[in-house]
Design a protein around this motif. Structure first.
Motif, PDB file in Angstrom:
ATOM      1  N   ARG A  68      -7.298  -7.440  10.723  1.00  0.00           N
ATOM      2  CA  ARG A  68      -8.226  -6.650   9.899  1.00  0.00           C
ATOM      3  C   ARG A  68      -9.677  -6.929  10.278  1.00  0.00           C
ATOM      4  O   ARG A  68     -10.138  -8.060  10.164  1.00  0.00           O
ATOM      5  N   ASP A 122     -11.542  -1.074  -4.697  1.00  0.00           N
ATOM      6  CA  ASP A 122     -10.347  -0.668  -3.964  1.00  0.00           C
ATOM      7  C   ASP A 122     -10.674   0.548  -3.107  1.00  0.00           C
ATOM      8  O   ASP A 122     -11.310   1.502  -3.576  1.00  0.00           O
ATOM      9  N   ALA A 123     -10.203   0.501  -1.887  1.00  0.00           N
ATOM     10  CA  ALA A 123     -10.449   1.608  -0.958  1.00  0.00           C
ATOM     11  C   ALA A 123      -9.698   2.865  -1.388  1.00  0.00           C
ATOM     12  O   ALA A 123     -10.121   3.985  -1.104  1.00  0.00           O
ATOM     13  N   GLY A 165      -2.946  -7.345  -1.084  1.00  0.00           N
ATOM     14  CA  GLY A 165      -1.581  -6.834  -0.986  1.00  0.00           C
ATOM     15  C   GLY A 165      -0.687  -7.504   0.024  1.00  0.00           C
ATOM     16  O   GLY A 165      -0.996  -8.562   0.571  1.00  0.00           O
ATOM     17  N   GLU A 218     -12.338  -6.374   8.670  1.00  0.00           N
ATOM     18  CA  GLU A 218     -13.189  -6.874   7.575  1.00  0.00           C
ATOM     19  C   GLU A 218     -13.116  -8.397   7.427  1.00  0.00           C
ATOM     20  O   GLU A 218     -13.976  -9.008   6.807  1.00  0.00           O
ATOM     21  N   MET A 265      -1.726  -4.343  -8.476  1.00  0.00           N
ATOM     22  CA  MET A 265      -1.273  -5.154  -9.607  1.00  0.00           C
ATOM     23  C   MET A 265      -1.952  -6.537  -9.647  1.00  0.00           C
ATOM     24  O   MET A 265      -2.408  -6.984 -10.710  1.00  0.00           O
ATOM     25  N   CYS A 266      -2.032  -7.204  -8.499  1.00  0.00           N
ATOM     26  CA  CYS A 266      -2.616  -8.554  -8.485  1.00  0.00           C
ATOM     27  C   CYS A 266      -4.111  -8.512  -8.764  1.00  0.00           C
ATOM     28  O   CYS A 266      -4.625  -9.349  -9.517  1.00  0.00           O
ATOM     29  N   ILE A 291       6.141  -9.015  -9.118  1.00  0.00           N
ATOM     30  CA  ILE A 291       5.894  -8.771 -10.542  1.00  0.00           C
ATOM     31  C   ILE A 291       6.209  -9.986 -11.439  1.00  0.00           C
ATOM     32  O   ILE A 291       5.437 -10.276 -12.355  1.00  0.00           O
ATOM     33  N   ARG A 321      12.884  -2.704  -8.040  1.00  0.00           N
ATOM     34  CA  ARG A 321      14.042  -3.589  -7.967  1.00  0.00           C
ATOM     35  C   ARG A 321      14.076  -4.487  -9.216  1.00  0.00           C
ATOM     36  O   ARG A 321      15.128  -4.829  -9.728  1.00  0.00           O
ATOM     37  N   SER A 322      12.900  -4.844  -9.690  1.00  0.00           N
ATOM     38  CA  SER A 322      12.796  -5.826 -10.778  1.00  0.00           C
ATOM     39  C   SER A 322      13.395  -5.313 -12.070  1.00  0.00           C
ATOM     40  O   SER A 322      13.344  -4.121 -12.352  1.00  0.00           O
ATOM     41  N   GLY A 376       2.064 -11.927  -5.687  1.00  0.00           N
ATOM     42  CA  GLY A 376       2.561 -10.754  -4.973  1.00  0.00           C
ATOM     43  C   GLY A 376       3.553  -9.981  -5.811  1.00  0.00           C
ATOM     44  O   GLY A 376       3.340  -8.817  -6.101  1.00  0.00           O
ATOM     45  N   LEU A 431     -14.151  -2.772   1.564  1.00  0.00           N
ATOM     46  CA  LEU A 431     -14.822  -3.946   2.129  1.00  0.00           C
ATOM     47  C   LEU A 431     -14.711  -3.829   3.645  1.00  0.00           C
ATOM     48  O   LEU A 431     -13.607  -3.664   4.178  1.00  0.00           O
ATOM     49  N   GLY A 478      -2.138   0.407  -4.025  1.00  0.00           N
ATOM     50  CA  GLY A 478      -0.862  -0.248  -3.735  1.00  0.00           C
ATOM     51  C   GLY A 478       0.194   0.717  -3.229  1.00  0.00           C
ATOM     52  O   GLY A 478      -0.096   1.873  -2.898  1.00  0.00           O
ATOM     53  N   PRO A 479       1.440   0.248  -3.191  1.00  0.00           N
ATOM     54  CA  PRO A 479       2.491   1.042  -2.526  1.00  0.00           C
ATOM     55  C   PRO A 479       3.149   2.106  -3.391  1.00  0.00           C
ATOM     56  O   PRO A 479       3.804   3.006  -2.875  1.00  0.00           O
ATOM     57  N   GLY A 518      -9.313  -5.228  -3.928  1.00  0.00           N
ATOM     58  CA  GLY A 518      -7.956  -4.748  -4.213  1.00  0.00           C
ATOM     59  C   GLY A 518      -7.765  -4.623  -5.715  1.00  0.00           C
ATOM     60  O   GLY A 518      -7.981  -5.589  -6.456  1.00  0.00           O
TER      61      GLY A 518
HETATM   62  C1  LIG Z   1       7.703  -0.745  -1.136  1.00  0.00           C
HETATM   63  C2  LIG Z   1       7.509  -1.926  -2.030  1.00  0.00           C
HETATM   64  C3  LIG Z   1       8.276  -2.076  -3.168  1.00  0.00           C
HETATM   65  C4  LIG Z   1       8.125  -3.196  -4.002  1.00  0.00           C
HETATM   66  N1  LIG Z   1       8.903  -3.329  -5.111  1.00  0.00           N
HETATM   67  C5  LIG Z   1       8.779  -4.437  -5.871  1.00  0.00           C
HETATM   68  C6  LIG Z   1       9.592  -4.646  -7.021  1.00  0.00           C
HETATM   69  O1  LIG Z   1      10.433  -3.837  -7.380  1.00  0.00           O
HETATM   70  N2  LIG Z   1       9.430  -5.787  -7.746  1.00  0.00           N
HETATM   71  C7  LIG Z   1       8.505  -6.728  -7.403  1.00  0.00           C
HETATM   72  O2  LIG Z   1       8.379  -7.738  -8.084  1.00  0.00           O
HETATM   73  N3  LIG Z   1       7.731  -6.555  -6.324  1.00  0.00           N
HETATM   74  C8  LIG Z   1       7.848  -5.454  -5.553  1.00  0.00           C
HETATM   75  N4  LIG Z   1       7.051  -5.306  -4.449  1.00  0.00           N
HETATM   76  C9  LIG Z   1       6.132  -6.405  -4.101  1.00  0.00           C
HETATM   77  C10 LIG Z   1       4.803  -6.358  -4.898  1.00  0.00           C
HETATM   78  O3  LIG Z   1       5.017  -6.242  -6.270  1.00  0.00           O
HETATM   79  C11 LIG Z   1       3.932  -5.219  -4.432  1.00  0.00           C
HETATM   80  O4  LIG Z   1       3.655  -5.390  -3.074  1.00  0.00           O
HETATM   81  C12 LIG Z   1       2.623  -5.110  -5.212  1.00  0.00           C
HETATM   82  O5  LIG Z   1       2.010  -3.911  -4.824  1.00  0.00           O
HETATM   83  C13 LIG Z   1       1.709  -6.275  -4.974  1.00  0.00           C
HETATM   84  O6  LIG Z   1       0.498  -6.021  -5.605  1.00  0.00           O
HETATM   85  P1  LIG Z   1      -0.878  -6.397  -4.907  1.00  0.00           P
HETATM   86  O7  LIG Z   1      -1.944  -6.124  -5.888  1.00  0.00           O
HETATM   87  O8  LIG Z   1      -0.754  -7.752  -4.325  1.00  0.00           O
HETATM   88  O9  LIG Z   1      -1.005  -5.419  -3.655  1.00  0.00           O
HETATM   89  P2  LIG Z   1      -1.204  -3.817  -3.571  1.00  0.00           P
HETATM   90  O10 LIG Z   1      -0.557  -3.224  -4.740  1.00  0.00           O
HETATM   91  O11 LIG Z   1      -0.762  -3.466  -2.236  1.00  0.00           O
HETATM   92  O12 LIG Z   1      -2.770  -3.660  -3.720  1.00  0.00           O
HETATM   93  C14 LIG Z   1      -3.665  -4.050  -2.709  1.00  0.00           C
HETATM   94  C15 LIG Z   1      -4.854  -3.130  -2.767  1.00  0.00           C
HETATM   95  O13 LIG Z   1      -5.874  -3.660  -1.921  1.00  0.00           O
HETATM   96  C16 LIG Z   1      -6.622  -2.587  -1.425  1.00  0.00           C
HETATM   97  N5  LIG Z   1      -7.346  -3.036  -0.245  1.00  0.00           N
HETATM   98  C17 LIG Z   1      -6.851  -3.691   0.825  1.00  0.00           C
HETATM   99  N6  LIG Z   1      -7.834  -3.932   1.700  1.00  0.00           N
HETATM  100  C18 LIG Z   1      -8.977  -3.443   1.164  1.00  0.00           C
HETATM  101  C19 LIG Z   1     -10.338  -3.395   1.598  1.00  0.00           C
HETATM  102  N7  LIG Z   1     -10.740  -3.907   2.776  1.00  0.00           N
HETATM  103  N8  LIG Z   1     -11.260  -2.833   0.786  1.00  0.00           N
HETATM  104  C20 LIG Z   1     -10.884  -2.304  -0.416  1.00  0.00           C
HETATM  105  N9  LIG Z   1      -9.604  -2.301  -0.854  1.00  0.00           N
HETATM  106  C21 LIG Z   1      -8.670  -2.872  -0.084  1.00  0.00           C
HETATM  107  C22 LIG Z   1      -5.585  -1.523  -1.123  1.00  0.00           C
HETATM  108  O14 LIG Z   1      -6.146  -0.230  -1.122  1.00  0.00           O
HETATM  109  C23 LIG Z   1      -4.567  -1.730  -2.259  1.00  0.00           C
HETATM  110  O15 LIG Z   1      -4.700  -0.788  -3.299  1.00  0.00           O
HETATM  111  C24 LIG Z   1       7.180  -4.189  -3.648  1.00  0.00           C
HETATM  112  C25 LIG Z   1       6.401  -4.033  -2.499  1.00  0.00           C
HETATM  113  C26 LIG Z   1       6.560  -2.907  -1.692  1.00  0.00           C
HETATM  114  C27 LIG Z   1       5.699  -2.799  -0.463  1.00  0.00           C
END
Ligand SMILES: Cc1cc2nc3c(=O)[nH]c(=O)nc-3n(C[C@H](O)[C@H](O)[C@H](O)COP(=O)(O)OP(=O)(O)OC[C@H]3O[C@@H](n4cnc5c(N)ncnc54)[C@H](O)[C@@H]3O)c2cc1C
Length: 486
Positions: free
Chosen positions: A357, A73-74, A187, A359, A52-53, A430, A93-94, A428, A155, A81-82, A49
């Motif tokens: 999942r 990342d796939a 994510g 995987e 952001m994280c 920001i 929102r933040s 998760g 993965l 991400g979203p 992934g």
């Molecule tokens: C619609 C929405 C709005 C949000 N707005 C806010 C906000 O305003 N403020 C805030 O603080 N938070 C917000 N969030 C919460 C959080 O910040 C987000 O979910 C953010 O994207 C989290 O980052 P992440 O890296 O954990 O996950 P993601 O950004 O979802 O990244 C995960 C990545 O993992 C990859 N992945 C997953 N499985 C596999 C695999 N098997 N192989 C390869 N790659 C894989 C995916 O392709 C994806 O790119 C929001 C969430 C959502 C869903």
């Protein structure tokens, strides 16, 4: 390299960032001894992934001198991400001022990136961050730090390979990657998938979608649409349907009242960030349970984006009892009566039950969850999403349900939303992602160091570069002996 004062815009920012990193001696020197397995170089850490994280985790590891790292990342580059996929809000929102994934480096903040391009006045005028701009910032973050991200790589499986983790991947130069540590930065849906209510089981997908699906909103023109839920995603999806010309959009909300207070955000502090994961389990449970019961309200702007349409309706105290598929749509039976729709959007969130999942199929049965002893009935009524949360160690590492059944779990770190009950909201959202990445990287550094302790001790013994050449002093002992002899 051009001097930063002669540069402007992003180039100047990047020069300042380079200078700050140099002042801080970052990245730290590489220190993990290399390994091979079956003639293949072993990665010290693979991060799955690059949202952001994943980016924050990869950056923190690299800055800590753990540089034999891959992030996979796939999704295609720039679509992780979203943000530009299923996020249907206009802005985050933040608040715009959050440090986010900047890891304590001022020049790496969204504010620095934005101001470098648009100036301070534009920054003052900016209300909330447009979601596309947040994605563009994350793309810059990855490039400016030169992070080792590979896109289009999925993965597909995990296996134990002696003391290592074997990753089965698609879309990479090899089909197997061997790693010492694995970080799942996968994510919101973390380890599971969409949470789909039982009443939708068996209903043809032509009539419904999850809010995180790729929905063809143009196909909803003039249609009657039901949206389940009262959270941010229900508003964003309802608004998108209305703006695409839906005939009518009804929000079917089980609760008697809309949640109106964003509780955990309200009490956000460094105490919460650094203290939550050290609290006794009963307190962790109490905080998360209370927040889950109170629910997070949708943002005001998102709600107004729906309610400004005359053909939007909010039905409260409207629990769904059954959904029946008819010849041309759905009959939805609710506590307020039966209603007919052409399409339904389930903004019902995500599940972290490990079983969604393929995987993770090899590790899922072995992962210890809160239900396996950490949750005690005196904490309160069991709540799904909490009892099935993974019971993690101090560096987000999984634990085995049965000791010895899956040893690699202690080297697999759950750096996603599923970690919240054990670690607080640091993997998760920001606001505290930098603190989470720091906790993760410190834990991985300590465990790699401990695992290689023989090699580090051997380096200590073998190290022979003198600081003193031997000509800096003379030994006066013979003089003393002479004096004593007199
Ligand atoms: C619609 C929405 C709005 C949000 N707005 C806010 C906000 O305003 N403020 C805030 O603080 N938070 C917000 N969030 C919460 C959080 O910040 C987000 O979910 C953010 O994207 C989290 O980052 P992440 O890296 O954990 O996950 P993601 O950004 O979802 O990244 C995960 C990545 O993992 C990859 N992945 C997953 N499985 C596999 C695999 N098997 N192989 C390869 N790659 C894989 C995916 O392709 C994806 O790119 C929001 C969430 C959502 C869903």
């Amino acid at each position: 390299m051009a001097h930063s004062e002669t540069l402007t815009g992003l180039a100047a920012l990047e020069a300042r960032l380079r200078q700050d990193l140099e002042l801080l001696e970052l990245p730290a020197k590489s220190w993990v001894p290399p390994r091979t397995y079956q003639d293949q170089a072993v990665k010290d850490v693979v991060v799955i992934g690059a949202g952001m994280c994943g980016l924050a985790a990869t950056a923190k590891l690299m800055l800590s001198g753990i540089d034999n790292v891959l992030a996979l990342d796939a999704a295609p580059a720039g679509r992780e991400g979203p943000w530009v996929t299923f996020a249907r809000m206009e802005t985050l929102r933040s608040p715009k001022t959050l440090q986010g994934p900047a890891l304590g480096l001022p020049q790496l903040t969204f504010r620095a990136w934005f101001t470098a391009q648009h100036g301070s006045e534009a920054w003052q005028a900016l209300d909330k961050i447009p979601k596309d701009q947040w994605m563009a910032y994350l793309v810059w973050y990855r490039h400016v730090l030169n992070l080792p991200v590979h896109n289009g790589v999925r993965l597909t499986g995990i296996a134990q390979a002696e003391g290592l983790i074997e990753l089965q991947v698609e879309g990479f130069t090899t089909s197997k990657i061997y790693a010492r540590r694995l970080v799942l930065a996968t994510g919101r849906s973390g380890l599971g998938g969409f949470a789909v209510p039982a009443f939708l089981q068996g209903i043809d997908r032509a009539y419904w979608a999850h809010s995180a699906d790729d929905i063809d909103f143009n196909a909803l023109k003039h249609k009657r649409v039901a949206v389940i839920g009262a959270g941010a995603s229900s508003m964003d999806n309802a608004a998108t349907a209305l703006e695409a010309g839906a005939g009518a959009v009804d929000l079917l909300i089980r609760r008697k009242e809309m949640p109106r207070i964003n509780k955990m955000t309200g009490i956000g502090s460094q105490g919460v960030v650094h203290g939550m994961h050290q609290l006794p389990d009963a307190w962790k449970w109490k905080f998360v349970d209370y927040t889950a019961a109170a629910q997070t309200p949708p943002p005001r702007s998102s709600t107004l984006r729906v309610s400004r349409h005359a053909n939007a309706r909010f039905f409260l105290d409207c629990a769904i009892e059954a959904v029946k598929q008819e010849a041309n749509g759905l009959l939805i039976e609710t506590t307020q009566g039966a209603m007919r729709y052409d399409f339904l959007i389930a903004a019902t969130g995500f599940a972290n039950t490990f079983n969604g999942r393929p995987e993770f199929a090899a590790i899922a049965p072995h992962i210890r969850s809160w239900a396996d002893g950490r949750y005690q009935p005196e904490m309160g009524a069991p709540r799904s999403g909490m009892t099935d949360a993974p019971d993690l160690g101090p560096a987000f590492e999984f634990r085995e349900r049965v000791a010895g059944s899956c040893p690699m779990l202690r080297h697999i770190h759950c750096f996603n939303d599923a970690a919240m009950l054990t670690h607080g909201k640091v993997s998760g959202d920001i606001p505290a992602v930098s603190a989470g990445a720091d906790r993760l990287a410190r834990g991985i550094a300590a465990s790699l160091f401990a695992e290689d302790v023989d090699s580090h001790f051997a380096s200590l013994v073998a190290y022979d570069k003198p600081e003193l050449e031997g000509d800096e002093w003379t030994d006066s002992t013979p003089l003393l002996k002479q004096e004593n002899a007199l």
